[in-house]
Design a protein around this motif. Structure first.
Motif, short mmCIF file in Angstrom:
data_model
loop_
_atom_site.label_atom_id
_atom_site.label_comp_id
_atom_site.label_asym_id
_atom_site.label_seq_id
_atom_site.Cartn_x
_atom_site.Cartn_y
_atom_site.Cartn_z
N VAL A 100 24.82 -30.10 -1.75
CA VAL A 100 23.90 -29.56 -0.75
C VAL A 100 23.49 -30.68 0.19
O VAL A 100 23.78 -31.86 -0.04
CB VAL A 100 22.64 -28.94 -1.42
N PHE A 101 22.83 -30.32 1.27
CA PHE A 101 22.39 -31.32 2.25
C PHE A 101 21.12 -32.01 1.76
O PHE A 101 20.23 -31.39 1.18
CB PHE A 101 22.14 -30.67 3.60
N GLN A 107 19.27 -28.45 5.67
CA GLN A 107 19.07 -27.46 4.61
C GLN A 107 18.78 -26.09 5.21
O GLN A 107 19.28 -25.07 4.72
CB GLN A 107 17.93 -27.89 3.69
N GLU A 110 22.00 -24.59 6.41
CA GLU A 110 23.10 -24.79 5.47
C GLU A 110 24.20 -23.76 5.62
O GLU A 110 25.38 -24.10 5.68
CB GLU A 110 22.57 -24.78 4.03
N GLN A 113 26.25 -24.26 8.78
CA GLN A 113 27.07 -25.47 8.70
C GLN A 113 28.28 -25.26 7.78
O GLN A 113 29.40 -25.66 8.10
CB GLN A 113 26.22 -26.64 8.18
N LEU A 263 16.91 -23.74 -1.98
CA LEU A 263 18.18 -23.54 -1.31
C LEU A 263 18.90 -22.26 -1.71
O LEU A 263 19.41 -21.56 -0.86
CB LEU A 263 19.08 -24.76 -1.52
#
Length: 435
Positions: A100-101, A107, A110, A113, A263
Protein backbone atom coordinates in the motif's frame (compact mmCIF):
# COMPACT_ATOMS: atom_id res chain seq x y z
CA UNK A 1 -5.29 -26.80 -3.61
CA UNK A 2 -2.70 -27.42 -0.92
CA UNK A 3 0.82 -26.03 -1.12
CA UNK A 4 2.88 -27.25 1.80
CA UNK A 5 6.63 -27.55 1.49
CA UNK A 6 8.22 -29.55 4.33
CA UNK A 7 11.77 -28.84 5.44
CA UNK A 8 14.52 -31.19 6.65
CA UNK A 9 14.55 -32.08 10.31
CA UNK A 10 17.59 -29.87 10.88
CA UNK A 11 15.50 -26.87 9.89
CA UNK A 12 13.12 -27.41 12.82
CA UNK A 13 15.91 -28.28 15.26
CA UNK A 14 17.68 -24.99 14.69
CA UNK A 15 14.63 -22.82 14.04
CA UNK A 16 14.71 -21.12 17.43
CA UNK A 17 18.30 -19.98 17.08
CA UNK A 18 17.64 -19.09 13.46
CA UNK A 19 14.93 -16.60 14.38
CA UNK A 20 16.72 -15.27 17.48
CA UNK A 21 19.78 -14.48 15.35
CA UNK A 22 17.66 -12.57 12.87
CA UNK A 23 16.09 -10.53 15.67
CA UNK A 24 19.22 -10.18 17.81
CA UNK A 25 20.24 -6.60 16.89
CA UNK A 26 16.94 -5.01 17.85
CA UNK A 27 14.48 -7.43 19.43
CA UNK A 28 15.21 -6.21 22.94
CA UNK A 29 14.42 -2.56 22.23
CA UNK A 30 11.43 -3.46 20.07
CA UNK A 31 9.86 -5.65 22.74
CA UNK A 32 10.40 -2.97 25.37
CA UNK A 33 8.62 -0.40 23.20
CA UNK A 34 5.70 -2.69 22.40
CA UNK A 35 5.31 -3.72 26.04
CA UNK A 36 5.21 -0.06 27.07
CA UNK A 37 2.56 0.72 24.45
CA UNK A 38 0.41 -2.32 25.18
CA UNK A 39 0.59 -2.34 28.95
CA UNK A 40 3.26 -5.04 29.25
CA UNK A 41 1.41 -7.32 26.82
CA UNK A 42 3.65 -8.88 24.19
CA UNK A 43 2.57 -8.96 20.57
CA UNK A 44 1.07 -12.23 19.34
CA UNK A 45 3.10 -12.43 16.12
CA UNK A 46 6.27 -10.98 14.68
CA UNK A 47 7.32 -10.81 11.05
CA UNK A 48 10.81 -10.28 9.66
CA UNK A 49 11.51 -9.08 6.11
CA UNK A 50 14.88 -10.41 4.99
CA UNK A 51 16.21 -7.20 3.47
CA UNK A 52 18.64 -4.68 4.92
CA UNK A 53 17.53 -1.33 6.31
CA UNK A 54 19.06 1.91 5.09
CA UNK A 55 21.75 3.55 7.28
CA UNK A 56 20.78 7.02 6.00
CA UNK A 57 17.67 7.31 8.16
CA UNK A 58 17.71 9.63 11.16
CA UNK A 59 17.03 8.30 14.64
CA UNK A 60 13.58 9.85 15.03
CA UNK A 61 12.35 8.65 11.63
CA UNK A 62 10.88 5.31 10.61
CA UNK A 63 13.26 2.70 9.20
CA UNK A 64 13.40 2.41 5.41
CA UNK A 65 14.22 -0.69 3.36
CA UNK A 66 15.18 -0.86 -0.31
CA UNK A 67 13.90 -3.66 -2.56
CA UNK A 68 14.64 -4.72 -6.13
CA UNK A 69 11.73 -5.02 -8.56
CA UNK A 70 10.71 -8.63 -9.15
CA UNK A 71 13.21 -10.11 -6.68
CA UNK A 72 11.96 -12.70 -4.17
CA UNK A 73 12.22 -11.57 -0.54
CA UNK A 74 11.48 -13.74 2.47
CA UNK A 75 9.09 -12.76 5.24
CA UNK A 76 9.68 -14.99 8.28
CA UNK A 77 6.73 -15.57 10.58
CA UNK A 78 7.72 -16.05 14.20
CA UNK A 79 5.91 -18.94 15.85
CA UNK A 80 3.99 -18.78 19.11
CA UNK A 81 6.41 -20.97 21.08
CA UNK A 82 8.99 -18.19 21.04
CA UNK A 83 6.54 -15.37 21.66
CA UNK A 84 4.32 -16.08 24.66
CA UNK A 85 0.73 -15.45 23.75
CA UNK A 86 -2.73 -16.54 24.75
CA UNK A 87 -4.14 -19.62 23.07
CA UNK A 88 -5.70 -19.40 19.60
CA UNK A 89 -8.62 -21.72 19.06
CA UNK A 90 -8.12 -22.41 15.32
CA UNK A 91 -5.32 -24.63 14.06
CA UNK A 92 -4.41 -22.23 11.27
CA UNK A 93 -4.39 -18.45 10.87
CA UNK A 94 -4.79 -16.45 7.68
CA UNK A 95 -2.29 -13.74 6.82
CA UNK A 96 -2.97 -11.15 4.13
CA UNK A 97 0.08 -9.35 2.72
CA UNK A 98 -0.47 -6.05 0.92
CA UNK A 99 1.60 -3.37 -0.76
CA UNK A 100 0.00 0.00 0.00
CA UNK A 101 1.04 3.64 -0.23
CA UNK A 102 2.87 5.24 2.66
CA UNK A 103 1.87 8.83 1.81
CA UNK A 104 -1.58 9.84 3.02
CA UNK A 105 -2.31 11.74 -0.21
CA UNK A 106 -1.77 8.64 -2.32
CA UNK A 107 -3.78 6.49 0.09
CA UNK A 108 -6.89 8.50 -0.75
CA UNK A 109 -6.14 8.00 -4.47
CA UNK A 110 -5.11 4.36 -4.12
CA UNK A 111 -7.76 2.85 -6.34
CA UNK A 112 -7.20 5.33 -9.16
CA UNK A 113 -3.41 4.91 -8.96
CA UNK A 114 -3.61 1.10 -9.02
CA UNK A 115 -6.10 1.12 -11.90
CA UNK A 116 -3.79 3.39 -13.88
CA UNK A 117 -0.87 1.05 -13.21
CA UNK A 118 -2.98 -1.93 -14.27
CA UNK A 119 -3.87 -0.37 -17.61
CA UNK A 120 -0.25 0.57 -18.25
CA UNK A 121 0.97 -2.91 -17.27
CA UNK A 122 -1.75 -5.29 -18.56
CA UNK A 123 -1.46 -8.82 -17.20
CA UNK A 124 1.03 -7.90 -14.45
CA UNK A 125 0.54 -7.96 -10.70
CA UNK A 126 1.90 -5.48 -8.17
CA UNK A 127 2.52 -8.23 -5.60
CA UNK A 128 3.26 -11.89 -6.31
CA UNK A 129 3.97 -14.89 -4.11
CA UNK A 130 6.94 -17.16 -4.93
CA UNK A 131 5.35 -20.50 -4.03
CA UNK A 132 8.35 -22.84 -4.66
CA UNK A 133 10.51 -20.92 -2.17
CA UNK A 134 7.81 -20.46 0.49
CA UNK A 135 7.75 -22.84 3.48
CA UNK A 136 4.88 -24.04 5.67
CA UNK A 137 2.07 -22.11 3.97
CA UNK A 138 -1.24 -23.54 2.74
CA UNK A 139 -3.78 -22.38 0.17
CA UNK A 140 -1.82 -19.41 -1.22
CA UNK A 141 -4.08 -17.12 -3.23
CA UNK A 142 -3.64 -14.05 -5.39
CA UNK A 143 -6.89 -12.14 -5.86
CA UNK A 144 -7.23 -11.19 -9.56
CA UNK A 145 -9.23 -8.07 -8.59
CA UNK A 146 -6.66 -6.85 -6.04
CA UNK A 147 -3.26 -6.80 -7.72
CA UNK A 148 -1.50 -5.60 -4.57
CA UNK A 149 -2.69 -8.41 -2.26
CA UNK A 150 -1.82 -12.05 -1.54
CA UNK A 151 -3.11 -14.33 1.23
CA UNK A 152 -2.37 -17.75 2.69
CA UNK A 153 -2.89 -19.98 5.75
CA UNK A 154 -0.18 -21.14 8.13
CA UNK A 155 0.17 -23.00 11.41
CA UNK A 156 1.39 -20.63 14.17
CA UNK A 157 2.82 -23.61 16.10
CA UNK A 158 5.30 -24.21 13.28
CA UNK A 159 7.81 -22.06 11.47
CA UNK A 160 6.69 -20.56 8.19
CA UNK A 161 8.17 -18.27 5.55
CA UNK A 162 6.57 -16.64 2.56
CA UNK A 163 8.58 -15.23 -0.35
CA UNK A 164 7.09 -12.18 -2.06
CA UNK A 165 7.91 -10.23 -5.23
CA UNK A 166 7.04 -6.55 -5.68
CA UNK A 167 6.72 -5.81 -9.38
CA UNK A 168 6.07 -2.06 -9.34
CA UNK A 169 8.75 0.56 -8.73
CA UNK A 170 8.42 3.69 -6.62
CA UNK A 171 8.88 6.13 -9.51
CA UNK A 172 5.88 4.69 -11.41
CA UNK A 173 3.59 6.69 -9.12
CA UNK A 174 5.52 9.96 -9.38
CA UNK A 175 4.24 12.61 -11.84
CA UNK A 176 6.73 12.58 -14.72
CA UNK A 177 7.81 16.07 -15.60
CA UNK A 178 11.56 16.64 -15.76
CA UNK A 179 13.07 13.21 -15.00
CA UNK A 180 15.00 12.12 -11.92
CA UNK A 181 11.99 12.36 -9.63
CA UNK A 182 12.17 10.92 -6.13
CA UNK A 183 10.18 7.69 -5.86
CA UNK A 184 7.26 7.37 -3.47
CA UNK A 185 7.57 5.00 -0.48
CA UNK A 186 5.32 1.96 -0.04
CA UNK A 187 4.31 -0.06 2.99
CA UNK A 188 4.38 -3.84 3.18
CA UNK A 189 1.61 -4.73 5.61
CA UNK A 190 0.69 -8.12 7.08
CA UNK A 191 -2.78 -8.54 8.60
CA UNK A 192 -3.48 -11.79 10.45
CA UNK A 193 -6.91 -13.27 11.16
CA UNK A 194 -8.27 -16.31 12.97
CA UNK A 195 -11.66 -18.01 13.11
CA UNK A 196 -14.04 -17.36 15.99
CA UNK A 197 -16.39 -19.68 17.84
CA UNK A 198 -19.43 -18.55 15.84
CA UNK A 199 -18.18 -18.45 12.23
CA UNK A 200 -15.85 -20.89 10.52
CA UNK A 201 -14.27 -18.08 8.51
CA UNK A 202 -11.09 -16.09 9.12
CA UNK A 203 -12.76 -12.87 10.23
CA UNK A 204 -11.30 -12.26 13.71
CA UNK A 205 -8.45 -9.76 13.42
CA UNK A 206 -5.59 -10.59 15.80
CA UNK A 207 -2.56 -8.67 14.60
CA UNK A 208 -1.18 -6.24 12.00
CA UNK A 209 2.32 -5.01 11.31
CA UNK A 210 4.07 -3.15 8.51
CA UNK A 211 7.33 -1.61 7.34
CA UNK A 212 8.32 1.17 4.93
CA UNK A 213 10.02 0.25 1.66
CA UNK A 214 11.10 1.77 -1.64
CA UNK A 215 11.29 -0.36 -4.77
CA UNK A 216 13.91 0.16 -7.48
CA UNK A 217 14.61 -1.37 -10.84
CA UNK A 218 16.70 -4.60 -10.70
CA UNK A 219 20.03 -4.04 -8.88
CA UNK A 220 18.94 -0.47 -8.07
CA UNK A 221 18.31 -1.24 -4.39
CA UNK A 222 21.83 -2.62 -3.99
CA UNK A 223 23.35 0.48 -5.55
CA UNK A 224 21.21 2.79 -3.39
CA UNK A 225 22.15 0.91 -0.22
CA UNK A 226 25.84 1.09 -1.14
CA UNK A 227 25.54 4.83 -1.82
CA UNK A 228 23.86 5.40 1.56
CA UNK A 229 26.60 3.49 3.38
CA UNK A 230 29.34 5.47 1.64
CA UNK A 231 27.52 8.70 2.50
CA UNK A 232 27.32 7.80 6.20
CA UNK A 233 30.95 6.57 6.29
CA UNK A 234 32.11 10.04 5.21
CA UNK A 235 30.41 11.69 8.18
CA UNK A 236 32.09 12.39 11.48
CA UNK A 237 31.43 9.97 14.39
CA UNK A 238 29.32 12.67 16.05
CA UNK A 239 27.11 13.06 12.96
CA UNK A 240 26.78 9.29 12.55
CA UNK A 241 25.07 9.09 15.93
CA UNK A 242 22.14 11.02 14.46
CA UNK A 243 21.37 8.08 12.14
CA UNK A 244 20.00 4.62 12.76
CA UNK A 245 22.34 1.66 12.38
CA UNK A 246 21.66 -0.55 9.37
CA UNK A 247 20.39 -4.09 10.05
CA UNK A 248 20.50 -7.09 7.75
CA UNK A 249 16.79 -7.72 8.28
CA UNK A 250 13.72 -5.53 8.79
CA UNK A 251 11.34 -6.06 11.70
CA UNK A 252 7.76 -5.21 10.78
CA UNK A 253 6.30 -2.98 13.48
CA UNK A 254 2.86 -3.45 14.93
CA UNK A 255 0.22 -1.02 13.71
CA UNK A 256 -3.09 -0.15 15.30
CA UNK A 257 -6.26 -1.84 14.05
CA UNK A 258 -7.86 1.43 12.94
CA UNK A 259 -5.03 1.98 10.50
CA UNK A 260 -5.45 -1.48 9.04
CA UNK A 261 -9.17 -0.88 8.56
CA UNK A 262 -8.75 2.46 6.82
CA UNK A 263 -7.46 1.35 3.44
CA UNK A 264 -9.62 -1.75 2.89
CA UNK A 265 -12.74 0.28 3.65
CA UNK A 266 -11.73 3.05 1.28
CA UNK A 267 -10.76 0.53 -1.38
CA UNK A 268 -14.11 -1.24 -1.08
CA UNK A 269 -16.02 2.02 -1.52
CA UNK A 270 -13.91 3.04 -4.48
CA UNK A 271 -14.42 -0.33 -6.13
CA UNK A 272 -18.10 0.59 -6.46
CA UNK A 273 -17.14 3.47 -8.72
CA UNK A 274 -14.62 1.60 -10.88
CA UNK A 275 -16.64 2.04 -14.07
CA UNK A 276 -16.36 5.78 -13.80
CA UNK A 277 -12.86 5.35 -15.26
CA UNK A 278 -12.56 2.03 -17.09
CA UNK A 279 -14.60 -0.86 -18.39
CA UNK A 280 -13.39 -4.03 -16.67
CA UNK A 281 -13.94 -7.72 -17.47
CA UNK A 282 -15.73 -8.01 -14.12
CA UNK A 283 -18.25 -5.26 -15.00
CA UNK A 284 -21.87 -6.44 -14.90
CA UNK A 285 -24.34 -5.66 -17.74
CA UNK A 286 -25.73 -2.82 -15.61
CA UNK A 287 -22.22 -1.39 -15.07
CA UNK A 288 -21.53 -1.73 -18.79
CA UNK A 289 -24.67 0.26 -19.61
CA UNK A 290 -23.61 3.03 -17.22
CA UNK A 291 -20.16 3.07 -18.78
CA UNK A 292 -21.62 3.40 -22.29
CA UNK A 293 -23.83 6.33 -21.24
CA UNK A 294 -20.99 8.06 -19.39
CA UNK A 295 -18.73 7.89 -22.47
CA UNK A 296 -21.40 9.13 -24.90
CA UNK A 297 -22.32 5.80 -26.49
CA UNK A 298 -26.01 5.98 -25.51
CA UNK A 299 -27.30 5.35 -29.08
CA UNK A 300 -25.75 1.87 -28.93
CA UNK A 301 -26.79 0.96 -25.39
CA UNK A 302 -29.79 -1.08 -26.59
CA UNK A 303 -27.53 -3.12 -28.89
CA UNK A 304 -25.36 -4.09 -25.93
CA UNK A 305 -28.15 -4.52 -23.34
CA UNK A 306 -27.11 -8.00 -22.20
CA UNK A 307 -23.34 -7.50 -22.67
CA UNK A 308 -21.05 -7.71 -19.65
CA UNK A 309 -17.69 -5.95 -19.55
CA UNK A 310 -15.94 -9.17 -20.60
CA UNK A 311 -18.31 -9.60 -23.57
CA UNK A 312 -17.65 -6.10 -24.86
CA UNK A 313 -13.88 -6.25 -24.32
CA UNK A 314 -13.66 -9.47 -26.38
CA UNK A 315 -14.93 -7.66 -29.46
CA UNK A 316 -12.36 -6.70 -32.07
CA UNK A 317 -11.95 -3.36 -33.77
CA UNK A 318 -13.52 -4.79 -36.95
CA UNK A 319 -16.52 -6.11 -34.99
CA UNK A 320 -17.26 -2.71 -33.50
CA UNK A 321 -16.85 -0.93 -36.84
CA UNK A 322 -19.32 -3.32 -38.42
CA UNK A 323 -21.88 -2.81 -35.63
CA UNK A 324 -21.47 0.92 -34.90
CA UNK A 325 -20.04 2.27 -38.13
CA UNK A 326 -16.47 3.49 -38.82
CA UNK A 327 -16.43 6.67 -36.72
CA UNK A 328 -18.23 5.43 -33.59
CA UNK A 329 -16.75 1.92 -33.86
CA UNK A 330 -13.19 3.24 -33.81
CA UNK A 331 -14.01 5.64 -30.97
CA UNK A 332 -15.62 2.85 -28.90
CA UNK A 333 -12.66 0.55 -29.48
CA UNK A 334 -10.14 3.25 -28.51
CA UNK A 335 -12.14 4.18 -25.41
CA UNK A 336 -12.31 0.55 -24.25
CA UNK A 337 -8.61 -0.09 -24.84
CA UNK A 338 -7.38 3.38 -23.93
CA UNK A 339 -4.87 3.78 -21.14
CA UNK A 340 -5.14 6.05 -18.14
CA UNK A 341 -4.13 9.63 -19.01
CA UNK A 342 -1.63 11.01 -16.52
CA UNK A 343 -2.58 14.54 -15.41
CA UNK A 344 -0.10 17.32 -16.10
CA UNK A 345 -1.08 19.19 -12.93
CA UNK A 346 -2.88 18.30 -9.72
CA UNK A 347 -4.34 20.95 -7.39
CA UNK A 348 -6.57 20.69 -4.32
CA UNK A 349 -9.60 22.92 -3.78
CA UNK A 350 -11.99 23.41 -0.87
CA UNK A 351 -15.42 24.92 -1.45
CA UNK A 352 -16.24 27.79 0.86
CA UNK A 353 -19.50 26.99 2.65
CA UNK A 354 -20.94 30.40 3.40
CA UNK A 355 -21.74 32.44 0.27
CA UNK A 356 -20.85 35.87 1.70
CA UNK A 357 -18.24 34.70 4.17
CA UNK A 358 -14.75 36.19 3.63
CA UNK A 359 -12.17 33.73 2.26
CA UNK A 360 -11.02 31.22 4.85
CA UNK A 361 -7.31 31.00 5.41
CA UNK A 362 -5.84 27.49 5.39
CA UNK A 363 -4.93 26.20 8.82
CA UNK A 364 -7.72 28.04 10.60
CA UNK A 365 -8.47 24.97 12.70
CA UNK A 366 -11.76 24.00 11.04
CA UNK A 367 -12.04 20.55 9.46
CA UNK A 368 -12.15 21.02 5.65
CA UNK A 369 -12.47 18.51 2.84
CA UNK A 370 -10.49 19.14 -0.32
CA UNK A 371 -11.21 17.89 -3.82
CA UNK A 372 -8.42 16.94 -6.23
CA UNK A 373 -8.58 18.56 -9.68
CA UNK A 374 -6.53 16.81 -12.36
CA UNK A 375 -5.64 19.01 -15.35
CA UNK A 376 -4.74 17.18 -18.57
CA UNK A 377 -4.11 20.56 -20.25
CA UNK A 378 -2.47 23.55 -18.58
CA UNK A 379 -5.14 25.98 -19.76
CA UNK A 380 -7.77 28.21 -18.19
CA UNK A 381 -10.42 26.31 -20.15
CA UNK A 382 -9.46 22.96 -18.60
CA UNK A 383 -9.40 24.54 -15.12
CA UNK A 384 -12.86 26.04 -15.72
CA UNK A 385 -14.26 22.70 -16.84
CA UNK A 386 -12.90 20.92 -13.74
CA UNK A 387 -14.32 23.58 -11.40
CA UNK A 388 -17.65 23.47 -13.25
CA UNK A 389 -17.83 19.71 -12.72
CA UNK A 390 -17.17 20.27 -9.02
CA UNK A 391 -20.11 22.70 -8.75
CA UNK A 392 -22.31 20.64 -11.10
CA UNK A 393 -22.67 23.48 -13.61
CA UNK A 394 -21.48 24.08 -17.16
CA UNK A 395 -18.16 25.78 -17.85
CA UNK A 396 -20.05 28.50 -19.80
CA UNK A 397 -21.63 29.61 -16.51
CA UNK A 398 -18.19 30.58 -15.19
CA UNK A 399 -17.41 34.01 -16.62
CA UNK A 400 -14.08 34.73 -14.91
CA UNK A 401 -11.73 33.19 -12.37
CA UNK A 402 -9.70 35.36 -10.02
CA UNK A 403 -6.86 34.51 -7.66
CA UNK A 404 -6.80 36.52 -4.44
CA UNK A 405 -3.35 37.33 -3.08
CA UNK A 406 -2.52 37.78 0.60
CA UNK A 407 -2.58 41.57 0.05
CA UNK A 408 -6.26 41.33 -0.90
CA UNK A 409 -5.90 42.14 -4.60
CA UNK A 410 -7.66 39.97 -7.23
CA UNK A 411 -5.65 38.76 -10.23
CA UNK A 412 -7.41 37.49 -13.33
CA UNK A 413 -6.40 33.88 -14.00
CA UNK A 414 -4.99 33.23 -17.47
CA UNK A 415 -3.36 30.33 -19.32
CA UNK A 416 0.06 31.62 -18.24
CA UNK A 417 -0.95 31.62 -14.58
CA UNK A 418 -2.25 28.04 -14.83
CA UNK A 419 1.02 26.98 -16.48
CA UNK A 420 2.96 28.42 -13.54
CA UNK A 421 0.90 26.86 -10.75
CA UNK A 422 2.92 24.57 -8.51
CA UNK A 423 2.05 20.88 -8.25
CA UNK A 424 -0.39 20.05 -5.41
CA UNK A 425 -1.15 23.66 -4.51
CA UNK A 426 -4.21 24.09 -2.24
CA UNK A 427 -6.94 26.72 -2.77
CA UNK A 428 -10.15 27.88 -1.11
CA UNK A 429 -12.88 28.51 -3.74
CA UNK A 430 -15.72 31.00 -3.25
CA UNK A 431 -18.32 32.01 -5.84
CA UNK A 432 -19.79 35.43 -6.66
CA UNK A 433 -23.02 35.71 -8.64
CA UNK A 434 -22.52 37.76 -11.79
CA UNK A 435 -24.76 40.54 -13.11
Amino acid sequence: MLFCHPQPESYHQHSASYIREALAPFIKNEEARLMAENGAKRTPFQYILCAATSPAVKQQEEALTYLNQGQSYEIRMLNRKLVEYTDISSKYVKSIVRVVFHDRRLQYMEHQQLEGWKWNRPGDRILDIDIPLSVGILEPRSDPLHLNTIEFLWDPLKNASVFIQVNCISTEFTPRKHGGEKGVPFRIQVDTYTTNEHVDEYVEHVHSSSCQVKVFKPKGADRKLKTDREKIDKKTPQDREKYQPSHDTTLLKEVRPERTLCLPSALTLLNLAVNSWHLLPSSSPQDTQQWLHRHRFSPFSRLFTSFSGADLLRMTREDLIQICGPADGIRLFNTMKGRCVQPRLTIYVCQQQARNQPPIKPGCGESKFYHALYLEELTLLDLSEKIATLYNITSQQITQIYRQKTTGIHILVSDEMVQNLREETSFIISTIRGN
